[in-house]
Motif scaffolding. Sequence first.
Motif, PDB file in Angstrom:
ATOM      1  N   GLY A 266      20.188 -71.243 -67.189  1.00  0.00           N
ATOM      2  CA  GLY A 266      21.486 -71.744 -66.740  1.00  0.00           C
ATOM      3  C   GLY A 266      22.390 -70.680 -66.163  1.00  0.00           C
ATOM      4  O   GLY A 266      23.463 -70.989 -65.642  1.00  0.00           O
ATOM      5  N   MET A 267      21.999 -69.410 -66.225  1.00  0.00           N
ATOM      6  CA  MET A 267      22.832 -68.328 -65.702  1.00  0.00           C
ATOM      7  C   MET A 267      23.043 -68.496 -64.204  1.00  0.00           C
ATOM      8  O   MET A 267      22.085 -68.739 -63.458  1.00  0.00           O
ATOM      9  N   PRO A 268      24.284 -68.389 -63.690  1.00  0.00           N
ATOM     10  CA  PRO A 268      24.525 -68.603 -62.255  1.00  0.00           C
ATOM     11  C   PRO A 268      24.035 -67.428 -61.407  1.00  0.00           C
ATOM     12  O   PRO A 268      24.124 -66.268 -61.806  1.00  0.00           O
ATOM     13  N   VAL A 269      23.505 -67.756 -60.251  1.00  0.00           N
ATOM     14  CA  VAL A 269      23.068 -66.766 -59.263  1.00  0.00           C
ATOM     15  C   VAL A 269      23.851 -67.029 -57.990  1.00  0.00           C
ATOM     16  O   VAL A 269      23.833 -68.151 -57.463  1.00  0.00           O
ATOM     17  N   SER A 270      24.539 -66.000 -57.489  1.00  0.00           N
ATOM     18  CA  SER A 270      25.399 -66.170 -56.326  1.00  0.00           C
ATOM     19  C   SER A 270      24.606 -66.005 -55.032  1.00  0.00           C
ATOM     20  O   SER A 270      23.839 -65.054 -54.865  1.00  0.00           O
ATOM     21  N   TYR A 271      24.819 -66.962 -54.111  1.00  0.00           N
ATOM     22  CA  TYR A 271      24.265 -66.891 -52.764  1.00  0.00           C
ATOM     23  C   TYR A 271      25.372 -66.641 -51.743  1.00  0.00           C
ATOM     24  O   TYR A 271      25.249 -66.995 -50.585  1.00  0.00           O
ATOM     25  N   GLY A 272      26.454 -66.054 -52.162  1.00  0.00           N
ATOM     26  CA  GLY A 272      27.574 -65.796 -51.254  1.00  0.00           C
ATOM     27  C   GLY A 272      28.590 -66.903 -51.309  1.00  0.00           C
ATOM     28  O   GLY A 272      29.567 -66.848 -52.054  1.00  0.00           O
ATOM     29  N   ASP A 273      28.360 -67.977 -50.541  1.00  0.00           N
ATOM     30  CA  ASP A 273      29.316 -69.074 -50.494  1.00  0.00           C
ATOM     31  C   ASP A 273      28.958 -70.226 -51.431  1.00  0.00           C
ATOM     32  O   ASP A 273      29.613 -71.263 -51.410  1.00  0.00           O
ATOM     33  N   PHE A 274      27.921 -70.071 -52.241  1.00  0.00           N
ATOM     34  CA  PHE A 274      27.602 -71.080 -53.250  1.00  0.00           C
ATOM     35  C   PHE A 274      26.784 -70.424 -54.356  1.00  0.00           C
ATOM     36  O   PHE A 274      26.304 -69.292 -54.215  1.00  0.00           O
ATOM     37  N   GLU A 275      26.629 -71.126 -55.458  1.00  0.00           N
ATOM     38  CA  GLU A 275      25.868 -70.623 -56.601  1.00  0.00           C
ATOM     39  C   GLU A 275      24.810 -71.641 -57.006  1.00  0.00           C
ATOM     40  O   GLU A 275      24.973 -72.848 -56.776  1.00  0.00           O
ATOM     41  N   LEU A 276      23.750 -71.129 -57.601  1.00  0.00           N
ATOM     42  CA  LEU A 276      22.716 -71.958 -58.189  1.00  0.00           C
ATOM     43  C   LEU A 276      22.420 -71.443 -59.588  1.00  0.00           C
ATOM     44  O   LEU A 276      22.448 -70.222 -59.813  1.00  0.00           O
ATOM     45  N   PRO A 277      22.141 -72.337 -60.538  1.00  0.00           N
ATOM     46  CA  PRO A 277      21.658 -71.834 -61.829  1.00  0.00           C
ATOM     47  C   PRO A 277      20.326 -71.138 -61.647  1.00  0.00           C
ATOM     48  O   PRO A 277      19.577 -71.423 -60.703  1.00  0.00           O
ATOM     49  N   LEU A 278      20.031 -70.201 -62.542  1.00  0.00           N
ATOM     50  CA  LEU A 278      18.838 -69.369 -62.401  1.00  0.00           C
ATOM     51  C   LEU A 278      17.579 -70.200 -62.220  1.00  0.00           C
ATOM     52  O   LEU A 278      16.727 -69.865 -61.385  1.00  0.00           O
ATOM     53  N   ARG A 279      17.432 -71.280 -62.985  1.00  0.00           N
ATOM     54  CA  ARG A 279      16.206 -72.088 -62.886  1.00  0.00           C
ATOM     55  C   ARG A 279      16.047 -72.669 -61.485  1.00  0.00           C
ATOM     56  O   ARG A 279      14.932 -72.734 -60.950  1.00  0.00           O
ATOM     57  N   ASP A 280      17.170 -73.075 -60.867  1.00  0.00           N
ATOM     58  CA  ASP A 280      17.101 -73.614 -59.505  1.00  0.00           C
ATOM     59  C   ASP A 280      16.941 -72.501 -58.475  1.00  0.00           C
ATOM     60  O   ASP A 280      16.276 -72.690 -57.442  1.00  0.00           O
ATOM     61  N   ALA A 281      17.541 -71.354 -58.741  1.00  0.00           N
ATOM     62  CA  ALA A 281      17.372 -70.223 -57.820  1.00  0.00           C
ATOM     63  C   ALA A 281      15.910 -69.796 -57.759  1.00  0.00           C
ATOM     64  O   ALA A 281      15.403 -69.423 -56.689  1.00  0.00           O
ATOM     65  N   MET A 282      15.206 -69.843 -58.883  1.00  0.00           N
ATOM     66  CA  MET A 282      13.790 -69.469 -58.881  1.00  0.00           C
ATOM     67  C   MET A 282      12.965 -70.491 -58.088  1.00  0.00           C
ATOM     68  O   MET A 282      12.038 -70.115 -57.356  1.00  0.00           O
ATOM     69  N   LEU A 283      13.301 -71.768 -58.193  1.00  0.00           N
ATOM     70  CA  LEU A 283      12.630 -72.787 -57.381  1.00  0.00           C
ATOM     71  C   LEU A 283      12.930 -72.567 -55.896  1.00  0.00           C
ATOM     72  O   LEU A 283      12.046 -72.702 -55.041  1.00  0.00           O
ATOM     73  N   ASP A 284      14.185 -72.249 -55.595  1.00  0.00           N
ATOM     74  CA  ASP A 284      14.574 -72.000 -54.210  1.00  0.00           C
ATOM     75  C   ASP A 284      13.805 -70.824 -53.623  1.00  0.00           C
ATOM     76  O   ASP A 284      13.325 -70.882 -52.482  1.00  0.00           O
ATOM     77  N   ARG A 285      13.661 -69.736 -54.395  1.00  0.00           N
ATOM     78  CA  ARG A 285      12.934 -68.575 -53.895  1.00  0.00           C
ATOM     79  C   ARG A 285      11.443 -68.869 -53.755  1.00  0.00           C
ATOM     80  O   ARG A 285      10.784 -68.361 -52.846  1.00  0.00           O
ATOM     81  N   ALA A 286      10.895 -69.692 -54.654  1.00  0.00           N
ATOM     82  CA  ALA A 286       9.485 -70.083 -54.518  1.00  0.00           C
ATOM     83  C   ALA A 286       9.286 -70.900 -53.255  1.00  0.00           C
ATOM     84  O   ALA A 286       8.299 -70.712 -52.515  1.00  0.00           O
ATOM     85  N   PHE A 287      10.225 -71.819 -52.984  1.00  0.00           N
ATOM     86  CA  PHE A 287      10.141 -72.658 -51.786  1.00  0.00           C
ATOM     87  C   PHE A 287      10.177 -71.796 -50.530  1.00  0.00           C
ATOM     88  O   PHE A 287       9.352 -71.954 -49.620  1.00  0.00           O
ATOM     89  N   GLU A 288      11.129 -70.851 -50.457  1.00  0.00           N
ATOM     90  CA  GLU A 288      11.240 -70.023 -49.257  1.00  0.00           C
ATOM     91  C   GLU A 288      10.033 -69.102 -49.106  1.00  0.00           C
ATOM     92  O   GLU A 288       9.585 -68.834 -47.988  1.00  0.00           O
ATOM     93  N   CYS A 289       9.498 -68.624 -50.231  1.00  0.00           N
ATOM     94  CA  CYS A 289       8.301 -67.775 -50.164  1.00  0.00           C
ATOM     95  C   CYS A 289       7.144 -68.548 -49.547  1.00  0.00           C
ATOM     96  O   CYS A 289       6.419 -68.027 -48.687  1.00  0.00           O
ATOM     97  N   TRP A 290       6.950 -69.800 -49.965  1.00  0.00           N
ATOM     98  CA  TRP A 290       5.876 -70.620 -49.387  1.00  0.00           C
ATOM     99  C   TRP A 290       6.124 -70.880 -47.904  1.00  0.00           C
ATOM    100  O   TRP A 290       5.216 -70.745 -47.079  1.00  0.00           O
TER     101      TRP A 290
END
Length: 429
Positions: free
Chosen positions: A265-289
């Motif tokens: 649940g820890m927030p990760v900042s993307y500049g103009d928005f934030e994602l919780p850590l669990r969603d940020a990891m999914l987002d990074r997996a998606f972009e990596c693919w």
Amino acid sequence: MTAYDENGGNGQNDETGESDDGGTTGTGAGTGTGTGTGARIPLPRASVEDGGRALPEAAPVTLEHQVLTSLLGAWALAACSAPEAAAVEEHLGECDSCAEEALRLREAVTLLQRPESLDLDPALRTRVLEGCLERRPPRIPVPEWAASYDAETARLDALLQDFGDAEWHAPVRLRWFEDDGAASRRTTVAGVIAHLLTVDGTVAVGLGLDDPLGDITAPGGGPAARTEAYWRASHYPPTRAVRAPWREQSHSIVRTVAFTGDAGGMPVSYGDFELPLRDAMLDRAFECWVHAEDIAEAVDYPYAPPSARHLNGMIDLAARMLPGVLAARRRAGLATPGGGPHLVAAGGPGRSLRLEIEGSGGGEWLIPLDSPGAVGSADHEVAHVALDGVEFCRLAAGHVPPAEAAAGQAGDREAIRDVLFAAAGLSRM
């Protein structure tokens, strides 16, 4: 005269009265008396095997030196008969010149044989890696919400492993959807890995790890600003040397989240928005693919989508982010929901679109249309969209224009258009 019988008889069959030559003795029918005058057919000789006597030993083949020399080529090709091969081999033990010639001929024969390719099946590594990632238990128990990032970075690293300098500098065009139009940026394979390094750095910084930008100052905290700052600060275009820090950072991220003891649940900042850590990891997996597919396309190499359960997590993240993107588009005057949009209390049911994802990682999601705080409701469903799972992900990556998305559609056309454009709006550099 009576025909002679080789078995000691007089040519007459004792039981039938027929002569061995096909005629008859005594009174004949229509020919009178006397013996037959036809040609005699001799009886078959008794075989040695039938008589129980020992078989004679085959006499060894004796060949002259000139003949044996002429047989060396056939012997080297294994085309001699057994007796000839035995004779040649016996001669090779006695004649040095022929033995040397036979050795040269045998070596020449190996050059004539069709060489077998030592190259592995291009898809073998992918199949083995997928099997290992599906079956092996990790040494460190990685949280389920971080497993897709662990898997996708490993798959991309396996693709990069055998790249030469030419592949690292192959041109790649990054594509996304911006202001309801297609946008792109030209870079190289090494530039893509540098992009992943810097944007993954937002998660690394959130976890207390080193920022890959170091002393480089970015004009903003967004992914594009961080990437452009890193590219500009490089004295030379990125090379294969960028692979090591990217892979080390991805390993550090996975190790750290495995020991955080946090539910993500820890927030990760993307500049103009934030994602919780669990969603940020999914987002990074998606972009990596997505960028791994860009790289594979640039070097003409096959690359498969993620496993079904990882793909489902990525689709679920996109579906959960759609209401927020719809609200942002509405504030920007880009959304045209139509049909009487209305605000609803947070947690209350509102107008909804049913998003049906088919194929690998599929499922159904009810997307609230009028407020990000509303709850999707089947009773308030106004539209239905069906898409293939991989096709939906490519739409969310900005690789497929919303107007060209192959979708089954039913219901409110304006609501469907808004959701498809919002899905494309999830993409970024």
